[in-house]
Scaffold this motif. Structure first.
Motif, PDB file in Angstrom:
ATOM      1  N   ALA A 177      41.470  40.670  53.648  1.00 28.73           N
ATOM      2  CA  ALA A 177      41.879  39.400  53.085  1.00 28.73           C
ATOM      3  C   ALA A 177      40.746  38.820  51.756  1.00 28.73           C
ATOM      4  O   ALA A 177      41.136  38.168  50.746  1.00 28.73           O
ATOM      5  CB  ALA A 177      41.789  38.331  54.059  1.00 28.73           C
ATOM      6  N   SER A 178      39.799  39.311  52.126  1.00 30.62           N
ATOM      7  CA  SER A 178      38.477  38.523  51.101  1.00 30.62           C
ATOM      8  C   SER A 178      38.591  39.343  49.799  1.00 30.62           C
ATOM      9  O   SER A 178      38.324  38.976  48.782  1.00 30.62           O
ATOM     10  CB  SER A 178      37.146  38.535  51.754  1.00 30.62           C
ATOM     11  OG  SER A 178      36.779  39.842  52.165  1.00 30.62           O
ATOM     12  N   ALA A 179      38.734  40.618  50.122  1.00 27.41           N
ATOM     13  CA  ALA A 179      38.750  41.452  48.805  1.00 27.41           C
ATOM     14  C   ALA A 179      40.339  41.109  47.872  1.00 27.41           C
ATOM     15  O   ALA A 179      40.099  40.982  46.725  1.00 27.41           O
ATOM     16  CB  ALA A 179      39.068  43.031  49.278  1.00 27.41           C
ATOM     17  N   ALA A 180      41.309  40.786  48.688  1.00 21.84           N
ATOM     18  CA  ALA A 180      42.706  40.262  47.656  1.00 21.84           C
ATOM     19  C   ALA A 180      42.180  38.854  47.242  1.00 21.84           C
ATOM     20  O   ALA A 180      42.495  38.768  46.067  1.00 21.84           O
ATOM     21  CB  ALA A 180      43.682  40.140  48.741  1.00 21.84           C
ATOM     22  N   VAL A 181      41.469  37.934  47.861  1.00 26.77           N
ATOM     23  CA  VAL A 181      40.982  36.835  47.088  1.00 26.77           C
ATOM     24  C   VAL A 181      40.330  37.112  46.006  1.00 26.77           C
ATOM     25  O   VAL A 181      40.477  36.313  44.966  1.00 26.77           O
ATOM     26  CB  VAL A 181      40.537  35.777  48.197  1.00 26.77           C
ATOM     27  CG1 VAL A 181      39.758  34.702  47.454  1.00 26.77           C
ATOM     28  CG2 VAL A 181      41.304  35.242  49.421  1.00 26.77           C
ATOM     29  N   ILE A 182      39.106  38.024  46.028  1.00 30.14           N
ATOM     30  CA  ILE A 182      38.488  38.172  44.817  1.00 30.14           C
ATOM     31  C   ILE A 182      39.186  38.695  43.665  1.00 30.14           C
ATOM     32  O   ILE A 182      39.077  38.225  42.646  1.00 30.14           O
ATOM     33  CB  ILE A 182      37.254  39.086  45.346  1.00 30.14           C
ATOM     34  CG1 ILE A 182      36.437  38.314  46.386  1.00 30.14           C
ATOM     35  CG2 ILE A 182      36.628  39.884  44.075  1.00 30.14           C
ATOM     36  CD1 ILE A 182      35.203  39.321  47.021  1.00 30.14           C
ATOM     37  N   VAL A 183      40.129  39.607  44.082  1.00 29.61           N
ATOM     38  CA  VAL A 183      40.973  40.097  42.761  1.00 29.61           C
ATOM     39  C   VAL A 183      41.722  39.233  42.439  1.00 29.61           C
ATOM     40  O   VAL A 183      41.851  39.025  40.978  1.00 29.61           O
ATOM     41  CB  VAL A 183      41.552  41.369  43.477  1.00 29.61           C
ATOM     42  CG1 VAL A 183      42.671  41.760  42.378  1.00 29.61           C
ATOM     43  CG2 VAL A 183      40.928  42.487  43.743  1.00 29.61           C
ATOM     44  N   LEU A 184      42.322  38.185  43.058  1.00 30.34           N
ATOM     45  CA  LEU A 184      43.339  37.299  42.593  1.00 30.34           C
ATOM     46  C   LEU A 184      42.692  36.055  41.741  1.00 30.34           C
ATOM     47  O   LEU A 184      42.893  35.691  40.890  1.00 30.34           O
ATOM     48  CB  LEU A 184      43.681  36.632  43.695  1.00 30.34           C
ATOM     49  CG  LEU A 184      44.803  35.380  43.321  1.00 30.34           C
ATOM     50  CD1 LEU A 184      45.912  36.089  42.486  1.00 30.34           C
ATOM     51  CD2 LEU A 184      45.481  34.758  44.669  1.00 30.34           C
ATOM     52  N   TYR A 185      41.292  36.079  42.230  1.00 32.15           N
ATOM     53  CA  TYR A 185      40.451  34.977  41.661  1.00 32.15           C
ATOM     54  C   TYR A 185      39.874  35.762  39.956  1.00 32.15           C
ATOM     55  O   TYR A 185      40.037  34.832  39.259  1.00 32.15           O
ATOM     56  CB  TYR A 185      38.889  34.542  41.978  1.00 32.15           C
ATOM     57  CG  TYR A 185      38.023  33.894  41.463  1.00 32.15           C
ATOM     58  CD1 TYR A 185      38.302  32.642  41.087  1.00 32.15           C
ATOM     59  CD2 TYR A 185      37.027  34.467  40.942  1.00 32.15           C
ATOM     60  CE1 TYR A 185      37.362  31.923  40.303  1.00 32.15           C
ATOM     61  CE2 TYR A 185      35.972  33.953  40.141  1.00 32.15           C
ATOM     62  CZ  TYR A 185      36.020  32.529  39.808  1.00 32.15           C
ATOM     63  OH  TYR A 185      35.248  31.871  39.413  1.00 32.15           O
ATOM     64  N   GLY A 186      39.857  36.838  40.154  1.00 28.75           N
ATOM     65  CA  GLY A 186      39.575  37.615  38.465  1.00 28.75           C
ATOM     66  C   GLY A 186      40.648  37.524  37.721  1.00 28.75           C
ATOM     67  O   GLY A 186      40.371  37.186  36.687  1.00 28.75           O
ATOM     68  N   GLN A 187      41.663  37.892  38.279  1.00 31.14           N
ATOM     69  CA  GLN A 187      43.021  37.711  37.527  1.00 31.14           C
ATOM     70  C   GLN A 187      43.360  36.348  36.954  1.00 31.14           C
ATOM     71  O   GLN A 187      43.648  36.072  35.952  1.00 31.14           O
ATOM     72  CB  GLN A 187      44.289  38.005  38.152  1.00 31.14           C
ATOM     73  CG  GLN A 187      44.315  39.570  38.491  1.00 31.14           C
ATOM     74  CD  GLN A 187      45.247  40.091  39.377  1.00 31.14           C
ATOM     75  OE1 GLN A 187      45.707  39.307  40.266  1.00 31.14           O
ATOM     76  NE2 GLN A 187      45.606  41.459  39.555  1.00 31.14           N
TER      77      GLN A 187
END
Length: 180
Positions: free
Chosen positions: A25-35
């Motif tokens: 879940a934290s990895a997905a949030v980090i990727v989404l934040y970057g996008q």
């Protein structure tokens, strides 16, 4: 005789599963934040290019010709408090001279193609290219040149002057806009 009660708590397997889910879940949030940050930077760069075009057009109207880069830089810094900030974060530096820089550019001979963007200017810099007659410093609104636009994946013809941004070092121009 005493009866044994089961130990309360979580098993190692349950703890491992919970940690795995949390990491995913934290990895997905980090990727989404970057996008989201990248997209908002793109939108901010488009807005800055439009604002710079308004500055150049007002100078063009006042002078009757395409203004030189020094005049555009002065007017841009006076108009925008964020003139030296990259829309993707941080200050814009010219590493060749070690100073902050908001706009790069200069004259481009009619019919020419500036090729790759200079790599000394930092990410987020704006580019102003004034199209001049070959071998002169006389800008001609009827003269045209070419600039490569990565957002379109093609070379774009500019007339009079062209504006663009730099999104990543080593890339070519981001969103080329032609004027006059």
């Amino acid at each position: 005789m005493k009866r044994k009660t089961p130990e309360s708590g979580f098993t190692l397997l349950e703890i491992g599963l919970a940690l795995s889910i949390a990491l995913l879940a934290s990895a997905a949030v980090i990727v989404l934040y970057g996008q989201v940050k990248e997209s908002s930077g793109d939108a901010a760069m488009r807005e800055k290019i439009g604002s710079l075009q308004a500055v150049v057009e007002s100078l063009y109207t006042a002078q009757g010709s395409c203004p030189p880069i020094a005049t555009v830089k002065d007017a841009w810094v006076a108009k925008r408090p964020d003139a030296l900030k990259s829309p993707w974060g941080g200050d814009i530096y010219d590493t060749s001279v070690g100073t902050r820089a908001g706009i790069a550019g200069g004259d481009l001979d009619a019919g020419g193609d500036p090729g790759a963007v200079e790599s000394s200017i930092g990410v987020g810099a704006l580019y102003y290219r004034r199209v001049v007659n070959p071998g002169t410093t006389i800008a001609n609104s009827a003269s045209s040149a070419m600039m490569f636009d990565v957002t379109q994946g093609a070379t774009v013809s500019i007339t009079g002057y062209g504006l663009a941004g730099l999104k990543h070092k080593g890339w070519r121009h981001f969103m080329v806009t032609s004027g006059r």
